[in-house]
Structure formats: C-alpha cells, structure tokens
Design an enzyme around this catalytic site. Structure first.
Site, mmCIF file in Angstrom:
data_model
loop_
_atom_site.group_PDB
_atom_site.id
_atom_site.type_symbol
_atom_site.label_atom_id
_atom_site.label_comp_id
_atom_site.label_asym_id
_atom_site.label_seq_id
_atom_site.Cartn_x
_atom_site.Cartn_y
_atom_site.Cartn_z
ATOM 1 N N ARG A 1 13.073 3.324 0.267
ATOM 2 C CA ARG A 1 11.801 3.214 -0.311
ATOM 3 C C ARG A 1 11.923 3.330 -1.960
ATOM 4 O O ARG A 1 12.924 3.961 -2.437
ATOM 5 C CB ARG A 1 10.868 4.343 0.036
ATOM 6 C CG ARG A 1 10.247 4.214 1.478
ATOM 7 C CD ARG A 1 9.409 5.288 1.984
ATOM 8 N NE ARG A 1 8.534 5.782 0.882
ATOM 9 C CZ ARG A 1 7.491 6.605 1.050
ATOM 10 N NH1 ARG A 1 7.051 6.846 2.174
ATOM 11 N NH2 ARG A 1 6.935 7.112 -0.045
ATOM 12 N N SER B 1 2.993 3.726 2.327
ATOM 13 C CA SER B 1 3.282 3.750 3.854
ATOM 14 C C SER B 1 2.941 5.034 4.523
ATOM 15 O O SER B 1 2.644 4.901 5.837
ATOM 16 C CB SER B 1 4.848 3.313 3.695
ATOM 17 O OG SER B 1 5.448 4.357 3.207
ATOM 18 N N HIS C 1 5.799 -8.873 -3.654
ATOM 19 C CA HIS C 1 4.346 -9.293 -3.674
ATOM 20 C C HIS C 1 3.919 -10.682 -3.968
ATOM 21 O O HIS C 1 3.636 -10.926 -5.014
ATOM 22 C CB HIS C 1 3.250 -8.349 -4.325
ATOM 23 C CG HIS C 1 3.425 -6.955 -3.846
ATOM 24 N ND1 HIS C 1 2.378 -6.340 -2.828
ATOM 25 C CD2 HIS C 1 4.108 -5.961 -4.590
ATOM 26 C CE1 HIS C 1 2.745 -5.242 -2.818
ATOM 27 N NE2 HIS C 1 3.660 -4.720 -3.713
ATOM 28 N N ILE D 1 6.745 -3.854 -6.962
ATOM 29 C CA ILE D 1 5.768 -2.643 -7.540
ATOM 30 C C ILE D 1 6.456 -1.487 -6.503
ATOM 31 O O ILE D 1 6.015 -1.544 -5.259
ATOM 32 C CB ILE D 1 4.425 -2.940 -7.399
ATOM 33 C CG1 ILE D 1 3.962 -4.007 -8.324
ATOM 34 C CG2 ILE D 1 3.602 -1.565 -7.782
ATOM 35 C CD1 ILE D 1 2.565 -4.697 -7.953
ATOM 36 N N ARG D 2 7.259 -0.519 -7.007
ATOM 37 C CA ARG D 2 7.824 0.508 -6.220
ATOM 38 C C ARG D 2 8.246 0.126 -4.949
ATOM 39 O O ARG D 2 8.188 0.648 -3.644
ATOM 40 C CB ARG D 2 6.567 1.564 -6.002
ATOM 41 C CG ARG D 2 6.248 2.437 -7.105
ATOM 42 C CD ARG D 2 5.002 3.426 -6.794
ATOM 43 N NE ARG D 2 5.461 4.184 -5.667
ATOM 44 C CZ ARG D 2 4.681 4.757 -4.494
ATOM 45 N NH1 ARG D 2 3.253 4.363 -4.657
ATOM 46 N NH2 ARG D 2 5.002 5.523 -3.828
ATOM 47 N N GLY E 1 0.955 -0.997 -0.100
ATOM 48 C CA GLY E 1 0.240 -0.104 -0.035
ATOM 49 C C GLY E 1 0.981 0.977 -0.056
ATOM 50 O O GLY E 1 2.075 1.268 -0.451
ATOM 51 N N CYS F 1 6.239 -5.621 1.166
ATOM 52 C CA CYS F 1 6.214 -4.382 0.398
ATOM 53 C C CYS F 1 6.074 -3.128 1.445
ATOM 54 O O CYS F 1 7.187 -3.039 2.207
ATOM 55 C CB CYS F 1 5.561 -4.149 -0.804
ATOM 56 S SG CYS F 1 5.945 -2.747 -1.851
ATOM 57 N N GLU G 1 1.537 -12.615 -2.957
ATOM 58 C CA GLU G 1 0.351 -12.593 -2.938
ATOM 59 C C GLU G 1 -0.207 -12.374 -4.329
ATOM 60 O O GLU G 1 -1.518 -12.847 -4.697
ATOM 61 C CB GLU G 1 -0.595 -11.868 -1.941
ATOM 62 C CG GLU G 1 -0.458 -10.443 -2.273
ATOM 63 C CD GLU G 1 0.536 -9.609 -2.000
ATOM 64 O OE1 GLU G 1 0.810 -8.281 -2.285
ATOM 65 O OE2 GLU G 1 1.901 -10.212 -1.629
#
Length: 188
Positions: free
Chosen positions: A108, A51, A172, A136-137, A49, A81, A174
C-alpha cells in the site's frame, strides 16, 4: 451488456462516466451497492477508495461474499488502486481483510502519501502506446504468483496484473480521457 461499479465508497462515478464514454451500444452501467445489484450484472469494477473502510463495509453488507462468488462463477472483475488491494491475496505488512481473488502481494501507498500523487506513462501489455496513469496513494505489486501475470509496469514496478478474467491496476485510468483500459475490460 450490464456493468456494475461497486459504489460503496470512492471514485465510482468516474468509472461510470468512463464506461459510458466507451461508446458500446446497449451498455448499461449501474452502481452496485448490494449483493442483489451485483447479481444483476455481467461484469464489475471495484474503484479506488480507502481499503480498510471498504473491506469492513463489504463484509457487513454481504458484498465481499457476493464478489467472491461472482469471481468463482467467472465474472470479469477489475480493481483499480484500492480495488486491486481488495482483490489481492496478501497485503504486505498489514493484517486487513481482502477478497483474496488475485494471486498477488501488494504494498500500500508505495509511492508515498497523498501529496506525492502524480501522473505518468504506464506500459500496458498489448498496447502500442502507453496509457496515462494517475497514481494517488497507489499500491505496487510486490509479488506475482501464477496464474496471475504482469499486465502493466511503471519504471520497473508492477502496477497492473491479469489473472484470467480478473484485472487489477494500481492507477486510476478513469481519471483520464483515455478509455482503452475500460474497453479492454469490456472485452474480457
């Protein structure tokens, strides 16, 4: 076994699906939004998400203190993440809130912006075959202090750590069909 996926913001639904795909008899997965929800589970996952936003909401609604208490009481907690960023005790170049659960420093967006997202194989300690990492980022771990240990690497970067029953991954799992890391977490 009852697992809580912190459902404040982010990709919590994908963790719920991955946990249910593990095929564990009697496993109940709940979306945890309040300290009361967290108190009713045996394990917790903090998903990806944003942070800064999640940190503010965790503080406002008491989830930050509840997660800290749960970790101190020995609850297994896994951050993916953004979740790993939230669990780090130091965020490189930032003065933002974190739970300070993992003895690590994270950087980050270490692989770039959203447009630089990618998938690739990640080497995980104790697994013969690599897992597919969706980045992802994504952050990287720039410093690991004892008792935290390197758990996963990608091209020389630390992208996973374990500290007792606490786990953090930059990527990730998931978002793939591979549930081995979720199964590992259920065994902590």
């Amino acid at each position: 076994m009852r697992i809580g996926v912190v459902a404040i913001q982010g990709d919590f639904e994908k963790h719920v699906i991955a946990l249910r795909a593990c095929g564990v008899d009697g496993l109940e997965v709940v979306e945890a939004r309040t300290p009361e929800d967290l108190a009713s589970v045996e394990r917790a996952i903090i998903p990806g998400g944003e942070s800064t936003t999640v940190g503010l909401l965790m503080q406002r609604y008491g989830m930050a203190d509840a997660l800290k208490r749960a970790a101190a009481d020995g609850m297994p907690i896994w951050g993916t993440c953004m979740g790993m960023i939230m669990m780090a005790d130091n965020i490189e170049g930032r003065a933002q809130f974190s739970l300070e659960l993992l003895r690590i420093q994270v950087k980050r967006n270490a692989f770039g912006a959203q447009v630089n997202s990618f998938e690739d194989e990640v080497q995980v300690v104790g697994m013969d075959e690599a897992v597919l990492g969706v980045f992802i980022r994504a952050p990287v771990v720039s410093k690991v202090d004892s008792p935290a240990e390197v758990f996963a690497t990608y091209r020389g970067h630390v992208v996973g750590v374990r500290q007792g029953k606490l786990l953090g991954t930059s990527f990730h799992p998931e978002l793939t069909d591979d549930v081995r890391l979720h199964q590992f977490f259920l065994g902590l």
